[in-house]
Design a protein around this motif. Sequence first.
Motif, short mmCIF file in Angstrom:
data_model
loop_
_atom_site.label_atom_id
_atom_site.label_comp_id
_atom_site.label_asym_id
_atom_site.label_seq_id
_atom_site.Cartn_x
_atom_site.Cartn_y
_atom_site.Cartn_z
N UNK A 121 0.30 -1.11 -0.02
CA UNK A 121 -0.16 0.29 0.28
C UNK A 121 0.49 1.47 0.22
N UNK A 122 0.27 2.26 -0.53
CA UNK A 122 0.72 3.64 -0.56
C UNK A 122 0.24 4.23 0.87
N UNK A 153 2.18 -5.61 -5.58
CA UNK A 153 0.27 -5.75 -4.60
C UNK A 153 0.06 -6.58 -4.49
N UNK A 190 -9.50 -10.75 0.97
CA UNK A 190 -10.17 -10.32 -0.22
C UNK A 190 -9.46 -10.23 -1.66
N UNK A 191 -9.68 -10.23 -2.59
CA UNK A 191 -9.03 -10.47 -4.39
C UNK A 191 -8.41 -9.05 -4.55
N UNK A 192 -7.39 -8.87 -5.27
CA UNK A 192 -7.31 -8.05 -6.09
C UNK A 192 -7.76 -6.88 -7.12
N UNK A 193 -7.96 -5.67 -6.44
CA UNK A 193 -8.22 -4.85 -7.91
C UNK A 193 -8.48 -5.25 -9.48
N UNK A 203 -4.92 -0.41 -9.68
CA UNK A 203 -4.06 0.39 -8.56
C UNK A 203 -3.02 0.60 -9.32
N UNK A 235 -15.97 -4.17 0.57
CA UNK A 235 -14.85 -5.16 0.44
C UNK A 235 -14.28 -4.69 -1.37
N UNK A 249 -12.00 -2.20 -0.60
CA UNK A 249 -10.27 -3.27 0.51
C UNK A 249 -9.67 -3.19 -0.40
N UNK A 250 -10.50 -3.92 -1.80
CA UNK A 250 -9.71 -4.86 -3.42
C UNK A 250 -9.37 -3.15 -3.75
N UNK A 251 -9.51 -2.11 -3.56
CA UNK A 251 -9.42 -1.26 -4.35
C UNK A 251 -7.82 -0.28 -3.80
N UNK A 252 -7.61 -0.30 -2.43
CA UNK A 252 -6.72 0.16 -1.47
C UNK A 252 -7.56 1.91 -0.98
#
Lengths: 354, 109
Positions: free
Chosen positions: A169-170, A212, A218-221, A226, B66, B69-72
């Motif tokens: 994360x940033x 990342x 949860x799964x990444x977007x 991102x 959720x 969260x996925x999008x940071x």
Amino acid sequence: MTKVKGQSLHKQSNPLADATHQLKILAEGPFKNGDLPLFKERIHQSLGQPLVAKKLEILQINVGYMCNQVCDHCHVDAGPDRKEIMTRATMEQCLEVIKTTKAQTLDLTGGAPEMNPNFRWFVVAARKAGIQEIIVRSNLTIIRAHKKYHDLPDFFKQHNIHVVSSMPHWTKDKTDKQRGSGVFEASIEALKQLNAVGYGQPNSGLQLDLVYNPSGAFLPADQNDLEADFKQRLRSDFGIEFGQLFAITNLPISRFLDFLIASDNYQDYMYRLVDAYNPAAAQSVMCTNTLSVSWDGALYDCDFNQMLQLPVAGSVRHIAHYQESLMEGRKIKVSQHCYGCTAGAGSSCQGSVA
Amino acid sequence: MSYYDPKDLRKFKDITQWSEALGHKFFDYYNAVFQEGALTPREKSLIALAVAHTEMCPYCIDAYTEDGLKRGITKDEMMEAVHVGAAIKSGASLVHSVMMMNKVNKLDA
């Protein structure tokens, strides 16, 4: 079982340090009662055949499980207490393969690969052996961990290493929660050092990419979304530049599996992975063009299978006996953790695949 | 026993089984709304989270927490978005007090 912060599951004698135990969990629950399909059935349905290895493109070598960090979700269960280290003799066996392989990329990972005492010797020798690209998966903080590592950015530059580094994360809070107290600030300092020698700067030819992985169940977007956010925030907050962001899905093994079970997220996470199964991603999973070599020279279809002690199929199972022609077409060993690589846009050490 | 079962969220897509054409039209519209446009998907996710709260929809709160969260999206950003929704919701109540004040002023000499 009480979790001890800063120690590997192995050190704590946690049952989940045992690969057989992990595989047993992955075969049970919704996969045993038929609520969810087994990965081997799902992939067969998509491809019309089992998953098999294609032409080798990436030789990924894990030079040891020792690391200066103990990250919450590490699939290697790496840490300062892990003593498995590749010897120079095994590295020499790897070099014989590097000299003849048609693979273009050597991908060095760990642990913190830089902590192997023969790391620099191996990089120089591998470069001489003629491999086209060398990737080092650096955790960044190693550059700041001790003065003997402070010159790593110059070393990387000198040998034109492609640096790939984890950055969840940033912000400090989210990064330190996952990777340990003080990791964010040390990572930012290390990134600034890499930028200062040219890494990540346009037209420098020095590749610096970030990885990342989500901080929880949860799964990444979308990887591009991102990447845009990371670039904007790291640039505006710290003046940091990098190339690409690779979004990687957490696979349900080792410490992440421990977290999923302890937080009562395991079953929901498996449903998420299976629901997000993408046949297009299944066509391009990394195990079809990558071979993983462990610290002791044993061969695996990927770094995850290495940690689950699932060796490659076939007669050649050690780097000393390696024959490229015998590896192509081998059947890939799979279990339910493989759903992590086919979810959504797919996931590999190079990020999304679909 | 609650009326709401988190497992039902996975079944949302099944509404097409009883009305295929309308179900698909809805999901096509829904997916189109959340594509990148004049607003980013990240901004849309935060709007969805705020509306999920004002609508007090447990499924939507589950889904868009959720998604955030996925999008940071950080906890601070999520809570600020919820406050925006709550402020509009409470403002919508309070602005009606003008009606009350008008009525009092008219009736009570």
